[in-house]
Motif scaffolding. Sequence first.
Motif, short mmCIF file in Angstrom:
data_model
loop_
_atom_site.label_atom_id
_atom_site.label_comp_id
_atom_site.label_asym_id
_atom_site.label_seq_id
_atom_site.Cartn_x
_atom_site.Cartn_y
_atom_site.Cartn_z
N ALA A 1 0.90 -1.33 0.16
CA ALA A 1 -0.05 -0.14 0.04
C ALA A 1 0.99 1.37 0.00
N ALA A 2 2.10 1.27 0.15
CA ALA A 2 3.05 2.43 0.21
C ALA A 2 2.66 3.28 -1.10
N GLY A 3 2.71 4.54 -0.92
CA GLY A 3 2.60 5.34 -1.94
C GLY A 3 2.42 6.75 -1.44
N PHE A 4 1.93 7.65 -2.20
CA PHE A 4 1.60 9.10 -1.90
C PHE A 4 0.30 9.58 -2.36
N VAL A 5 -0.50 10.54 -1.56
CA VAL A 5 -1.49 11.13 -2.29
C VAL A 5 -1.32 12.62 -2.59
#
Lengths: 413, 413
Positions: free
Chosen positions: B13-17
Amino acid sequence: EEDGGGQAPAAEAAGFVASTVPEIEMLLGASEEYAASIPRGASNPFADVLYGVPISAPKLARIDALLHKFGGGAQIHVLIDHPSQLEICERYVERSRMSHDMARGGGTVSPDTSPYFTAFLKLDAGYHRAGVPPAQSGLELATKLMTSKSVKLRGVYTHCGHSYNATTAAELDDIARDDLDTSRKFLRDLTRHMQSIGWGEYANLRVPRLILSVGSTPSLFHHRRSSSPSGGGGGSDDDDDDDGDTANLELHPGNYALFDRQQIHLGSCRHESDVAGTILAAVIGHYPDRNTILLDAGALALSKDSTPQGGTCSIAGREDLVCLSTSQEVTVVGMKCNRPDGGGTFPFDDFPLGSKVRLLPNHSCLSAACFDRYHVVDEDEEALLLASADDGGGKKKLEDVEVVDTWTPARGW
Amino acid sequence: EEDGGGQAPAAEAAGFVASTVPEIEMLLGASEEYAASIPRGASNPFADVLYGVPISAPKLARIDALLHKFGGGAQIHVLIDHPSQLEICERYVERSRMSHDMARGGGTVSPDTSPYFTAFLKLDAGYHRAGVPPAQSGLELATKLMTSKSVKLRGVYTHCGHSYNATTAAELDDIARDDLDTSRKFLRDLTRHMQSIGWGEYANLRVPRLILSVGSTPSLFHHRRSSSPSGGGGGSDDDDDDDGDTANLELHPGNYALFDRQQIHLGSCRHESDVAGTILAAVIGHYPDRNTILLDAGALALSKDSTPQGGTCSIAGREDLVCLSTSQEVTVVGMKCNRPDGGGTFPFDDFPLGSKVRLLPNHSCLSAACFDRYHVVDEDEEALLLASADDGGGKKKLEDVEVVDTWTPARGW
């Protein structure tokens, strides 16, 4: 900003007030273009700029650099409301003259000892943001400015920003009159003060030539009324009668060029169509469960400034709707009045996803500062738009309106 | 923005918004640098970005351009909360495939019919800004997304922005639990809904793989507490018990990286020293007649956002002072408490004209958006600064602190 952009009717006083150094640079750039289009020696308002924030050492150095860049025709006046600011100017001029002498070989005194910077004295006329009080400390600072060898006093400056809190036209009449009375009385007091310490002849000659720069956008149209004999009674003027002389009078209504929702509330203008700066936004969400839509313009386009009539902005031509909340990138719009039974349905069909709306900002100064270019629309196109809105829209789409010019604002400070 | 910058603990789920398209472009640029520093095939959070505003046609075209620019490694997920937005995506993909076929000579169907865009479904978990309700309309939209040939549903997204109105820790516990419960219950309902219309097997396979992206900065530290057995009672979960599984759970506390005065008020952080983004301002005015000073940072540097503890911002280390008003370019600072007899004198000697102060913004997201570069200061320097403030200042001047790096933010939207 409330102080910005004033341009006076009298030829001698014509000029601009800038709130940032980049604005000054932009105006002086425009002055060179303008100078090419007018007779030699004619008045050039773009070359006459007051930096309307109390002066500090770093800003003074940048202003001096602009004076050198734009040459002898450009005038930049600084704002002073504390003796230390005058000392900053005097030290700066002293160092400049010394380094100039050094460059010439040193030893001799520079022949150029005429005042180097021009200044306005900022008086506090009741707003209590900046400004020295028009009392003893103000008179002493004004006298220092009048007799400085480095700075030439050009005028006194007030900004009656408390006009933004007025709730009646009569209050605005009072504020406009008090604002001008404060400056006029201060100049009379200054003459007497200078007479009392042996500068009488000089004061008699120089004080009448000082410019009175007063006002704010909400009080703008209340100056005429309060200067008439019937409207002028009961003022704070405690001795002499005013002669109504406006030869050196300058008004600085900074918001006049654009207006906004707050100015409609204050009566500075009347109609949505008086607001010259609007934000084009797109509909990006429909929420039938709660009768709202979402727009793609947020605080980055509108600022978070508020206005007494409520709402974070408004949609042109849609008094039935209210902008409920604005976060960084989006704004939620709902219905102003639900039906008495709690029902009612948002007019979603008027706002298909992807369609555009025109937003009136609460505060056009802060909203305009969000953008790096402005699209200029012709007045006839504007009228066409409003006609379309009156007919329920559809005649001409907002995004099809012809852009006749694009303006690039000064940014930063 | 409240939604921005979430990065989850779980690898998948790692990531950016991101809240703007320029932010996405900046993150994908960083992903290429980062990819060069990690083993081939390792997870790259910078290459996994959700555009956290409901998608519109113009933004979709810009996102597609970025996908082409950055190639196969980059993933940009769009946010959908209305069937029309899904149609925008499907029409876009259809047109792209047609023009691709045309380029290949036309006539044949393109072999690439796998979903083109990935999406999160935005659920309204009570904040009522964006999001489809987690009811029948939400289930129908989710089913459309699950069965679309152009869009692949990656997860459900909620932002419990109403946490900003919470006044107690217990309220934040409730909001954090409800936020997660809403998403979990929605997925169970979705499985049942899809089973009821003949997509049961597909739902059983795919729904458990959806990501749950929830949260807000104020509720961040309340998730742990509310997921414990003692804290989990009385929730809105009306049937199954949660198993506490967090394999696909992603939290997005957008303000966590900087914090601000509002977050101190909300208890997200405790001390001024927890606020990582501050504004350096200069003292430009002294007003002994009214016990105030003037700073050269205004709404262009701080925004006009407010916070429940009052004040337009605050001066680091000076709880005795209050920032009374902020206009476009300046801020007025006064004393928080006058003496009971109405006297007291502003500590002017601590703030000579030209000296610098460090301001804590009410809302760091909006304040950070005002600047085109950030000066990065080392943590030890920061500690030194605070030590100086405790000693009454003077040990080290703010302007002498070493800048170890300069960051350039993404601007515009």
